[in-house]
Scaffold this motif. Structure first.
Motif, PDB file in Angstrom:
ATOM      1  N   SER A  59       2.041   8.986  11.780  1.00 53.80           N
ATOM      2  CA  SER A  59       3.132   8.886  12.770  1.00 53.80           C
ATOM      3  C   SER A  59       4.326   8.103  12.252  1.00 53.80           C
ATOM      4  CB  SER A  59       2.667   8.171  14.028  1.00 53.80           C
ATOM      5  OG  SER A  59       1.622   8.818  14.594  1.00 53.80           O
ATOM      6  N   LEU A  60       4.078   6.959  11.657  1.00 50.78           N
ATOM      7  CA  LEU A  60       5.169   6.134  11.155  1.00 50.78           C
ATOM      8  C   LEU A  60       5.022   5.992   9.642  1.00 50.78           C
ATOM      9  CD1 LEU A  60       5.280   3.216  13.771  1.00 50.78           C
ATOM     10  CD2 LEU A  60       6.641   5.280  13.731  1.00 50.78           C
ATOM     11  N   THR A  61       6.084   6.281   8.928  1.00 52.40           N
ATOM     12  CA  THR A  61       6.022   6.163   7.474  1.00 52.40           C
ATOM     13  C   THR A  61       6.674   4.866   7.036  1.00 52.40           C
ATOM     14  OG1 THR A  61       6.273   8.539   7.339  1.00 52.40           O
ATOM     15  CG2 THR A  61       6.571   7.318   5.302  1.00 52.40           C
ATOM     16  N   VAL A  62       5.896   4.008   6.404  1.00 48.54           N
ATOM     17  CA  VAL A  62       6.441   2.751   5.911  1.00 48.54           C
ATOM     18  C   VAL A  62       6.726   2.923   4.422  1.00 48.54           C
ATOM     19  CG1 VAL A  62       6.023   0.285   5.686  1.00 48.54           C
ATOM     20  CG2 VAL A  62       4.950   1.567   7.546  1.00 48.54           C
ATOM     21  N   ASP A  63       7.964   2.673   4.035  1.00 54.24           N
ATOM     22  CA  ASP A  63       8.316   2.841   2.620  1.00 54.24           C
ATOM     23  C   ASP A  63       7.820   1.663   1.791  1.00 54.24           C
ATOM     24  OD1 ASP A  63       9.570   5.260   3.064  1.00 54.24           O
ATOM     25  OD2 ASP A  63      11.454   4.302   3.631  1.00 54.24           O
ATOM     26  N   GLY A  64       7.623   1.905   0.491  1.00 54.62           N
ATOM     27  CA  GLY A  64       7.285   0.808  -0.427  1.00 54.62           C
ATOM     28  C   GLY A  64       5.800   0.575  -0.618  1.00 54.62           C
ATOM     29  N   VAL A  65       4.961   1.365   0.086  1.00 52.08           N
ATOM     30  CA  VAL A  65       3.521   1.142  -0.015  1.00 52.08           C
ATOM     31  C   VAL A  65       2.983   1.720  -1.339  1.00 52.08           C
ATOM     32  CG1 VAL A  65       1.270   1.721   0.975  1.00 52.08           C
ATOM     33  CG2 VAL A  65       3.190   1.138   2.473  1.00 52.08           C
ATOM     34  N   VAL A  66       2.237   0.929  -2.070  1.00 49.36           N
ATOM     35  CA  VAL A  66       1.641   1.380  -3.323  1.00 49.36           C
ATOM     36  C   VAL A  66       0.115   1.250  -3.270  1.00 49.36           C
ATOM     37  CG1 VAL A  66       1.587   0.989  -5.840  1.00 49.36           C
ATOM     38  CG2 VAL A  66       3.728   0.730  -4.593  1.00 49.36           C
ATOM     39  N   PRO A 118       0.290  -5.212 -10.120  1.00 47.69           N
ATOM     40  CA  PRO A 118       1.755  -5.346 -10.129  1.00 47.69           C
ATOM     41  C   PRO A 118       2.344  -5.140  -8.733  1.00 47.69           C
ATOM     42  CG  PRO A 118       1.019  -3.459 -11.461  1.00 47.69           C
ATOM     43  CD  PRO A 118      -0.196  -4.110 -10.928  1.00 47.69           C
ATOM     44  N   GLU A 119       3.648  -5.375  -8.640  1.00 46.58           N
ATOM     45  CA  GLU A 119       4.295  -5.368  -7.318  1.00 46.58           C
ATOM     46  C   GLU A 119       4.097  -4.044  -6.576  1.00 46.58           C
ATOM     47  OE1 GLU A 119       8.406  -6.014  -8.156  1.00 46.58           O
ATOM     48  OE2 GLU A 119       8.703  -3.906  -8.665  1.00 46.58           O
ATOM     49  N   GLY A 120       4.303  -4.107  -5.267  1.00 49.34           N
ATOM     50  CA  GLY A 120       4.087  -2.934  -4.403  1.00 49.34           C
ATOM     51  C   GLY A 120       3.439  -3.415  -3.113  1.00 49.34           C
ATOM     52  N   ASP A 121       3.855  -2.789  -2.010  1.00 51.47           N
ATOM     53  CA  ASP A 121       3.316  -3.230  -0.709  1.00 51.47           C
ATOM     54  C   ASP A 121       1.898  -2.710  -0.473  1.00 51.47           C
ATOM     55  OD1 ASP A 121       5.716  -4.441  -0.365  1.00 51.47           O
ATOM     56  OD2 ASP A 121       6.561  -2.875   0.929  1.00 51.47           O
ATOM     57  N   VAL A 122       1.193  -3.415   0.392  1.00 51.15           N
ATOM     58  CA  VAL A 122      -0.208  -3.075   0.677  1.00 51.15           C
ATOM     59  C   VAL A 122      -0.320  -2.674   2.148  1.00 51.15           C
ATOM     60  CG1 VAL A 122      -2.593  -3.912   0.580  1.00 51.15           C
ATOM     61  CG2 VAL A 122      -0.854  -4.914  -0.947  1.00 51.15           C
ATOM     62  N   LEU A 123      -0.871  -1.494   2.389  1.00 51.76           N
ATOM     63  CA  LEU A 123      -1.075  -1.040   3.771  1.00 51.76           C
ATOM     64  C   LEU A 123      -2.572  -1.089   4.072  1.00 51.76           C
ATOM     65  CD1 LEU A 123      -0.087   0.371   6.396  1.00 51.76           C
ATOM     66  CD2 LEU A 123      -0.246   2.543   5.169  1.00 51.76           C
ATOM     67  N   ASP A 148      -7.853  11.256   3.562  1.00 53.59           N
ATOM     68  CA  ASP A 148      -6.909  11.736   2.550  1.00 53.59           C
ATOM     69  C   ASP A 148      -5.470  11.365   2.919  1.00 53.59           C
ATOM     70  OD1 ASP A 148      -9.083  12.746   1.311  1.00 53.59           O
ATOM     71  OD2 ASP A 148      -8.743  14.833   1.902  1.00 53.59           O
ATOM     72  N   GLN A 149      -5.150  11.457   4.215  1.00 50.82           N
ATOM     73  CA  GLN A 149      -3.819  11.060   4.670  1.00 50.82           C
ATOM     74  C   GLN A 149      -3.573   9.583   4.374  1.00 50.82           C
ATOM     75  OE1 GLN A 149      -0.987  12.194   5.943  1.00 50.82           O
ATOM     76  NE2 GLN A 149      -1.699  14.276   5.599  1.00 50.82           N
ATOM     77  N   ARG A 150      -4.581   8.775   4.696  1.00 51.93           N
ATOM     78  CA  ARG A 150      -4.442   7.334   4.462  1.00 51.93           C
ATOM     79  C   ARG A 150      -4.186   7.068   2.978  1.00 51.93           C
ATOM     80  NH1 ARG A 150      -8.783   4.236   8.493  1.00 51.93           N
ATOM     81  NH2 ARG A 150      -7.793   4.980  10.404  1.00 51.93           N
ATOM     82  N   ALA A 151      -4.959   7.736   2.119  1.00 48.32           N
ATOM     83  CA  ALA A 151      -4.782   7.534   0.685  1.00 48.32           C
ATOM     84  C   ALA A 151      -3.373   7.964   0.262  1.00 48.32           C
ATOM     85  CB  ALA A 151      -5.835   8.331  -0.083  1.00 48.32           C
ATOM     86  N   GLY A 152      -2.912   9.061   0.840  1.00 48.39           N
ATOM     87  CA  GLY A 152      -1.595   9.607   0.491  1.00 48.39           C
ATOM     88  C   GLY A 152      -0.459   8.615   0.713  1.00 48.39           C
ATOM     89  N   ARG A 153      -0.649   7.684   1.636  1.00 55.82           N
ATOM     90  CA  ARG A 153       0.400   6.691   1.920  1.00 55.82           C
ATOM     91  C   ARG A 153       0.720   5.839   0.694  1.00 55.82           C
ATOM     92  NH1 ARG A 153       2.361   8.885   3.661  1.00 55.82           N
ATOM     93  NH2 ARG A 153       0.956  10.574   3.985  1.00 55.82           N
ATOM     94  N   ALA A 154      -0.238   5.808  -0.277  1.00 58.27           N
ATOM     95  CA  ALA A 154      -0.035   4.955  -1.454  1.00 58.27           C
ATOM     96  C   ALA A 154       0.792   5.646  -2.532  1.00 58.27           C
ATOM     97  CB  ALA A 154      -1.389   4.539  -2.034  1.00 58.27           C
ATOM     98  N   GLY A 155       1.004   6.969  -2.372  1.00 60.00           N
ATOM     99  CA  GLY A 155       1.645   7.678  -3.485  1.00 60.00           C
ATOM    100  C   GLY A 155       3.036   8.196  -3.191  1.00 60.00           C
ATOM    101  N   ARG A 156       3.733   7.603  -2.276  1.00 54.58           N
ATOM    102  CA  ARG A 156       5.042   8.168  -1.914  1.00 54.58           C
ATOM    103  C   ARG A 156       6.144   7.798  -2.892  1.00 54.58           C
ATOM    104  NH1 ARG A 156       7.735   7.158   2.789  1.00 54.58           N
ATOM    105  NH2 ARG A 156       9.002   8.947   2.259  1.00 54.58           N
ATOM    106  N   THR A 157       6.084   6.595  -3.455  1.00 53.64           N
ATOM    107  CA  THR A 157       7.199   6.203  -4.326  1.00 53.64           C
ATOM    108  C   THR A 157       6.815   6.168  -5.798  1.00 53.64           C
ATOM    109  OG1 THR A 157       6.664   4.024  -3.453  1.00 53.64           O
ATOM    110  CG2 THR A 157       8.771   4.951  -2.807  1.00 53.64           C
ATOM    111  N   ARG A 158       5.557   5.918  -6.068  1.00 53.74           N
ATOM    112  CA  ARG A 158       5.068   5.962  -7.461  1.00 53.74           C
ATOM    113  C   ARG A 158       3.551   6.018  -7.418  1.00 53.74           C
ATOM    114  NH1 ARG A 158       3.952   0.299  -8.799  1.00 53.74           N
ATOM    115  NH2 ARG A 158       5.243  -1.054  -7.504  1.00 53.74           N
ATOM    116  N   PRO A 159       2.880   6.209  -8.571  1.00 57.49           N
ATOM    117  CA  PRO A 159       1.423   6.289  -8.532  1.00 57.49           C
ATOM    118  C   PRO A 159       0.832   5.065  -7.855  1.00 57.49           C
ATOM    119  CG  PRO A 159       2.244   6.883 -10.701  1.00 57.49           C
ATOM    120  CD  PRO A 159       3.422   6.383  -9.928  1.00 57.49           C
ATOM    121  N   GLY A 160      -0.168   5.285  -7.012  1.00 59.40           N
ATOM    122  CA  GLY A 160      -0.723   4.166  -6.251  1.00 59.40           C
ATOM    123  C   GLY A 160      -2.236   4.118  -6.321  1.00 59.40           C
TER     124      GLY A 160
END
Ligand code: ADP
Length: 639
Positions: free
Chosen positions: A293-300, A219-224, A333-345
């Motif tokens: 360093s830079l937080t990109v919103d919308g990443v799932v 489903p929708e969600g950005d990919v980092l 772990d930090q990299r993985a964490g980028r997927a969980g900022r707005t909803r489960p990723g």
């Protein structure tokens, strides 16, 4: 500055405003630990502004990365509704966008260190925030040591905050006499980790396939996507664009592919912060700059190759390396964490779980333990901290004795310190220039020989951290050897060639079209021009006597300059000379670290078969890729 707190974004750190303000009020040093994206970089400075700290001085926030300093300053200016460069500004090496009115100042840790040379007690600051301390950059580590001293001197009117996403807070707290640690719990949603069954043969291909699978199935969600460097990012961006375009024709969701790395022009960096149109998936292909360093919103979804490009330095050989190495568990772990900022990723690790468990190191080695320390040691010596012996400086994690010794030897060879280890007057001037010690020394010597204008150009090119010649592809290397059409003298080496390119541009009135015709990077060239101008100004202030900073000269004068210039380089790089070894088809380095090395394939000197190899050369740096190579090499004039 207006207080527009009501329009501020809803970030976890804002719920702790009261607690933060209270703790800062009562304690000279506070450590703040908060998940990436909780608002440390953008909000802390504003909280302190609201609490009146900008009335008595500047709130300074250091960032280890230039891009982050610029990007966060831009964001804060926007949130406060002020023009960037006025109340909110930034300063990075060779670029200062602050004014008399600046109250919130973002700056790289290197720039803050440099400021302390003229203002050792940081008197204009009411607060200093050392942000992103978990990155453990060399300069932040040195600042931590200096702050520890400063607390004793300015505890009544300076507040120091140390923030980190991952750092072991207790360790820093202990370092600062058990200062308080505030934890800002972030709202991180669960992230499912998907491991590959085996390591792929090509990370690029594997990242591409995984990205497309996500696009079609999830489903929708950005990919980092984390890649190791700009070359791979460019390749993946172009392949992904082609592939998603053909999928779109088959009625898949819209997609945008965006690169994100430190050398992107600012306009392109801004694009990752612009929300996408509805029903459009973004693929952000980034270096580890997007780790914390830079937080990109919308990443799932996150795709992690498990690798990072890391610069290393070996003090026993004097060799630098730029290696692709495995990330640490903390980084993964930090990299993985980028997927969980707005909803489960979901995080796709392109390696098996056993690699994570058994092979990844727990933490990243701090930069101070893998860097050449000559510049830092010279800086510390120039501060005249009578109570400090460099070999016993209070570091959070000490560098090895070998690398400190190596730095002292290097400094001694270029006359920056004397036999007793005391800084010389030459060393003092060198420390004031925003360049590595060898280049500073070269400039000072060139000034004596009357070829400063040319040396300034070379120093600007070598320190601008940007390339004039596009990329490093085979075609480019060829182009580098052949032209643009330059006056004779390229056989003298890379420094002279770089200088001649710039001088040709000067003769062409700095024409942009000329750069394009000759396949030179316009942005790089303009940057070098700007850096050169600034170095001129700094030299004029620092070195006494009048300086001749013209560039255009007669042919005969130019030839003399080229000779003098190479002499000046030998003074600055006295420990970086090599002698030709015909038998080995290469060179042997001279000095206390003798070893066999080759001329880097990108050099204008070409290969030995072309008969262009001089008997003695001076080189800018030794890098190890497949073998040890000298990069940026010039002939030594033996006359
Ligand atoms: P932290 O320092 O805790 O990682 P930040 O303060 O950097 O957090 O980020 C907080 C929020 O601000 C994030 O949602 C991030 O996307 C946003 N943000 C940061 N910089 C910018 C920018 N230049 N433009 C737009 N949004 C930004």
């Amino acid at each position: 500055m207006a207080d527009r707190s009501s329009s501020l974004p809803d970030l976890p750190i804002l719920q702790f405003e009261e607690k933060i303000a209270e703790t800062v009020e009562k304690n000279p040093v506070v450590v703040i630990i908060g998940e990436t994206g909780s608002g440390k970089s953008t909000q802390l400075s504003q909280i302190l502004h609201r609490r009146g700290y900008t009335k008595s001085g500047i709130v300074g926030v250091t960032q280890p990365r230039r891009v982050a300093a610029v990007s966060v300053a831009r964001r804060v200016a926007q949130e406060l509704g002020v023009k960037l460069g006025e109340e909110v500004g930034y300063a990075i090496r060779f670029e200062d966008r602050t004014s008399e009115r600046t109250r919130i100042k973002y700056l790289t840790d290197g720039v803050l260190l440099r400021e302390s040379l003229s203002n050792p007690e940081f008197n204009e600051y009411s607060v200093i925030i050392l942000d992103e301390a978990h990155e453990r950059s060399l300069n932040t580590d040195i600042l931590l040591g200096l702050m520890k001293r400063l607390v004793k001197i300015r505890s009544s009117n300076l507040r120091i905050l140390i923030t980190s996403a991952t750092l072991d807070g207790n360790k820093v707290s202990k370092f600062f006499s058990d200062c308080p640690v505030l934890n800002v719990p972030g709202k991180l949603y669960p992230v499912e980790i998907v491991y590959s069954r085996e390591r792929p043969t090509s990370y690029l291909e594997s990242s591409l396939r995984t990205a497309l699978k996500i696009h079609v199935q999830e489903p929708e969600g950005d990919v980092l996507i984390f890649m190791t460097g700009q070359d791979d990012i460019d390749k993946l961006v172009s392949k992904l664009e082609d592939e998603v375009r053909s999928l779109e024709e088959g009625s898949c969701m819209d997609a945008i592919v965006l690169p994100l790395h430190g050398s992107l022009p600012p306009e392109s960096q801004v694009r990752v912060f612009t929300p996408p149109p509805p029903n459009c998936r973004r693929f952000i292909v980034a270096t580890n700059i997007a780790e914390t360093s830079l937080t990109v919103d919308g990443v799932v979804y996150v795709i992690d190759s498990g690798y990072v490009k890391q610069r290393g330095y070996n003090p026993s050989t004097g060799m630098y390396s730029l290696d692709v190495v495995q990330v640490s568990k903390v980084q993964a772990d930090q990299r993985a964490g980028r997927a969980g900022r707005t909803r489960p990723g979901k995080c796709y690790r392109l390696y098996p779980s056993i690699v994570y468990q058994d092979e990844l190191p727990d933490v990243t080695v701090p930069e101070i333990q893998r860097s050449s320390l000559a510049g830092s040691v010279l800086y510390l010596k120039s501060l005249d901290l009578s109570d400090i012996d460099i070999l016993r400086f209070d570091f959070l994690d000490s560098p090895s004795h070998d690398s400190l010794e190596d730095a002292l030897k290097q400094l001694y060879l270029i006359d920056a310190i004397d036999e007793d280890g005391s800084i010389t007057s030459i060393g003092r001037t060198m420390a004031e220039l925003p360049l590595e010690p060898s280049l500073s020394r070269t400039l000072m010597e060139a000034n004596e020989y009357g070829c400063l204008p040319q040396a300034l150009t070379i120093a600007a090119v070598l320190s601008a951290e940007t390339s004039l010649l596009p990329g490093r592809s085979k075609g480019t290397e060829k182009k580098r050897r052949h032209g643009p059409d330059l006056p004779d003298g390229s056989g003298l080496g890379d420094h002279i060639q770089l200088l001649q390119i710039y001088e040709e541009w000067d003769r062409n009135d700095y024409d942009i079209g000329w750069c394009k015709e000759n396949n030179l990077q316009v942005r790089g060239m303009l940057f070098v021009k700007d850096v050169r101008k600034q170095l001129c100004q700094i030299m004029q202030k620092t070195v006494k006597g009048t300086l001749d900073v013209r560039t255009s000269k007669s042919r005969k004068e130019r030839r003399d300059d080229y000779r003098n210039l190479r002499k000046a380089l030998c003074a600055g790089y006295a420990n970086q000379l090599a002698e030709r070894m015909t038998l080995h088809n290469g060179y042997r380095t001279i000095g206390f670290k003798s070893q066999l090395v080759q001329v880097h394939p990108s050099s204008v000197l070409g290969t030995d078969e072309q008969g262009m190899y001089p008997d003695f050369v001076v080189y800018h740096e030794l890098v190890t890729t497949s073998r040890p190579f000298m990069r940026n090499v010039s002939a030594v004039d033996m006359k």
